[in-house]
Design a protein around this motif. Sequence first.
Motif, PDB file in Angstrom:
ATOM      1  N   ARG A  70       0.829  -1.212   0.000  1.00  0.00           N
ATOM      2  CA  ARG A  70       0.000   0.000   0.000  1.00  0.00           C
ATOM      3  C   ARG A  70       0.863   1.262   0.000  1.00  0.00           C
ATOM      4  N   GLU A  71       1.877   1.271   0.850  1.00  0.00           N
ATOM      5  CA  GLU A  71       2.756   2.441   0.932  1.00  0.00           C
ATOM      6  C   GLU A  71       3.549   2.621  -0.366  1.00  0.00           C
ATOM      7  N   CYS A  72       3.954   1.494  -0.938  1.00  0.00           N
ATOM      8  CA  CYS A  72       4.711   1.541  -2.193  1.00  0.00           C
ATOM      9  C   CYS A  72       3.854   2.146  -3.300  1.00  0.00           C
ATOM     10  N   LEU A  73       2.613   1.697  -3.390  1.00  0.00           N
ATOM     11  CA  LEU A  73       1.702   2.223  -4.414  1.00  0.00           C
ATOM     12  C   LEU A  73       1.437   3.713  -4.186  1.00  0.00           C
ATOM     13  N   LYS A  74       1.205   4.065  -2.949  1.00  0.00           N
ATOM     14  CA  LYS A  74       0.939   5.473  -2.622  1.00  0.00           C
ATOM     15  C   LYS A  74       2.127   6.345  -3.023  1.00  0.00           C
ATOM     16  N   GLY A  75       3.330   5.870  -2.727  1.00  0.00           N
ATOM     17  CA  GLY A  75       4.533   6.619  -3.074  1.00  0.00           C
ATOM     18  C   GLY A  75       4.705   6.741  -4.584  1.00  0.00           C
ATOM     19  N   ALA A  76       4.453   5.648  -5.293  1.00  0.00           N
ATOM     20  CA  ALA A  76       4.598   5.662  -6.754  1.00  0.00           C
ATOM     21  C   ALA A  76       3.601   6.629  -7.389  1.00  0.00           C
ATOM     22  N   LEU A  77       2.390   6.647  -6.857  1.00  0.00           N
ATOM     23  CA  LEU A  77       1.387   7.582  -7.381  1.00  0.00           C
ATOM     24  C   LEU A  77       1.811   9.020  -7.115  1.00  0.00           C
ATOM     25  N   SER A  78       2.339   9.272  -5.917  1.00  0.00           N
ATOM     26  CA  SER A  78       2.726  10.644  -5.579  1.00  0.00           C
ATOM     27  C   SER A  78       3.924  11.105  -6.404  1.00  0.00           C
ATOM     28  N   ARG A  79       4.800  10.164  -6.769  1.00  0.00           N
ATOM     29  CA  ARG A  79       5.975  10.522  -7.577  1.00  0.00           C
ATOM     30  C   ARG A  79       5.677  10.493  -9.061  1.00  0.00           C
ATOM     31  N   GLN A  80       4.498  10.020  -9.398  1.00  0.00           N
ATOM     32  CA  GLN A  80       4.113   9.861 -10.805  1.00  0.00           C
ATOM     33  C   GLN A  80       5.177   9.052 -11.549  1.00  0.00           C
ATOM     34  N   GLU A  81       5.401   7.855 -11.047  1.00  0.00           N
ATOM     35  CA  GLU A  81       6.410   6.980 -11.638  1.00  0.00           C
ATOM     36  C   GLU A  81       6.221   6.861 -13.147  1.00  0.00           C
ATOM     37  N   PRO A  82       7.278   7.014 -13.913  1.00  0.00           N
ATOM     38  CA  PRO A  82       7.141   6.968 -15.372  1.00  0.00           C
ATOM     39  C   PRO A  82       6.936   5.568 -15.926  1.00  0.00           C
ATOM     40  N   CYS A  83       7.355   4.547 -15.183  1.00  0.00           N
ATOM     41  CA  CYS A  83       7.214   3.177 -15.683  1.00  0.00           C
ATOM     42  C   CYS A  83       7.460   2.195 -14.546  1.00  0.00           C
ATOM     43  N   GLY A  84       7.154   0.938 -14.818  1.00  0.00           N
ATOM     44  CA  GLY A  84       7.457  -0.125 -13.866  1.00  0.00           C
ATOM     45  C   GLY A  84       6.261  -0.568 -13.053  1.00  0.00           C
ATOM     46  N   VAL A  85       6.483  -1.654 -12.325  1.00  0.00           N
ATOM     47  CA  VAL A  85       5.463  -2.184 -11.411  1.00  0.00           C
ATOM     48  C   VAL A  85       5.810  -1.703 -10.010  1.00  0.00           C
ATOM     49  N   TRP A  86       4.864  -1.060  -9.412  1.00  0.00           N
ATOM     50  CA  TRP A  86       5.018  -0.512  -8.057  1.00  0.00           C
ATOM     51  C   TRP A  86       3.745  -0.814  -7.279  1.00  0.00           C
ATOM     52  N   GLY A  87       3.889  -1.341  -6.102  1.00  0.00           N
ATOM     53  CA  GLY A  87       2.710  -1.596  -5.273  1.00  0.00           C
ATOM     54  C   GLY A  87       1.690  -2.489  -5.948  1.00  0.00           C
ATOM     55  N   GLY A  88       2.147  -3.365  -6.797  1.00  0.00           N
ATOM     56  CA  GLY A  88       1.245  -4.305  -7.467  1.00  0.00           C
ATOM     57  C   GLY A  88       0.538  -3.740  -8.683  1.00  0.00           C
ATOM     58  N   GLU A  89       0.902  -2.542  -9.084  1.00  0.00           N
ATOM     59  CA  GLU A  89       0.268  -1.911 -10.250  1.00  0.00           C
ATOM     60  C   GLU A  89       1.327  -1.547 -11.281  1.00  0.00           C
ATOM     61  N   LEU A  90       0.905  -1.558 -12.527  1.00  0.00           N
ATOM     62  CA  LEU A  90       1.783  -1.191 -13.635  1.00  0.00           C
ATOM     63  C   LEU A  90       1.620   0.296 -13.934  1.00  0.00           C
ATOM     64  N   PHE A  91       2.753   0.990 -14.014  1.00  0.00           N
ATOM     65  CA  PHE A  91       2.725   2.441 -14.256  1.00  0.00           C
ATOM     66  C   PHE A  91       3.230   2.779 -15.648  1.00  0.00           C
ATOM     67  N   GLU A  92       2.630   3.808 -16.210  1.00  0.00           N
ATOM     68  CA  GLU A  92       3.136   4.390 -17.446  1.00  0.00           C
ATOM     69  C   GLU A  92       2.836   5.883 -17.404  1.00  0.00           C
ATOM     70  N   GLU A  93       3.871   6.670 -17.534  1.00  0.00           N
ATOM     71  CA  GLU A  93       3.766   8.125 -17.508  1.00  0.00           C
ATOM     72  C   GLU A  93       2.983   8.624 -16.295  1.00  0.00           C
ATOM     73  N   GLY A  94       3.283   8.051 -15.157  1.00  0.00           N
ATOM     74  CA  GLY A  94       2.706   8.534 -13.907  1.00  0.00           C
ATOM     75  C   GLY A  94       1.333   8.006 -13.558  1.00  0.00           C
ATOM     76  N   LYS A  95       0.787   7.176 -14.442  1.00  0.00           N
ATOM     77  CA  LYS A  95      -0.568   6.666 -14.199  1.00  0.00           C
ATOM     78  C   LYS A  95      -0.573   5.143 -14.176  1.00  0.00           C
ATOM     79  N   VAL A  96      -1.524   4.591 -13.433  1.00  0.00           N
ATOM     80  CA  VAL A  96      -1.705   3.145 -13.410  1.00  0.00           C
ATOM     81  C   VAL A  96      -2.428   2.735 -14.687  1.00  0.00           C
ATOM     82  N   ILE A  97      -1.857   1.722 -15.347  1.00  0.00           N
ATOM     83  CA  ILE A  97      -2.499   1.199 -16.549  1.00  0.00           C
ATOM     84  C   ILE A  97      -2.756  -0.291 -16.352  1.00  0.00           C
TER      85      ILE A  97
END
Length: 115
Positions: A70-97
């Motif tokens: 949960r904390e990992c996902l929250k952090g990834a969302l706040s940082r708008q991670e450009p890519c990768g799997v964080w907190g069990g979700e796949l990110f692309e350009e800061g958004k979960v896809i």
Amino acid sequence: MTVLFSELLVPGWAEGENAKIGLDAVTGIYGDEQAFSLPCHNSSPEIYFSEKSDEIALAKSLCGGCPVKRECLKGALSRQEPCGVWGGELFEEGKVIAQKRTPGRPRLNRELIGA
Ligand code: SF4
């Protein structure tokens, strides 16, 4: 892209002298010993930034057992991670896809053509 999971280093996201961001900075709750017992530390880092759907699915499933998901996902969302799997979700350009787009022609958008 260079990603070291012991000290997350993502050029373009973290630049300059403070480019190395420890997991404690990412989640805010890790001690040194705990950080190395995380699922992403005990598996290939490549799968968390893979283009292959089976590897992405594996990374997501490994996150499922992570005590700080949960904390990992929250952090990834706040940082708008450009890519990768964080907190069990796949990110692309800061958004979960839901999944990576496969190469090739994009799907026909019937709304755009009025069909
Ligand atoms: S949720 Fe996944 S990416 Fe985040 S710390 Fe846990 S295993 Fe690593």
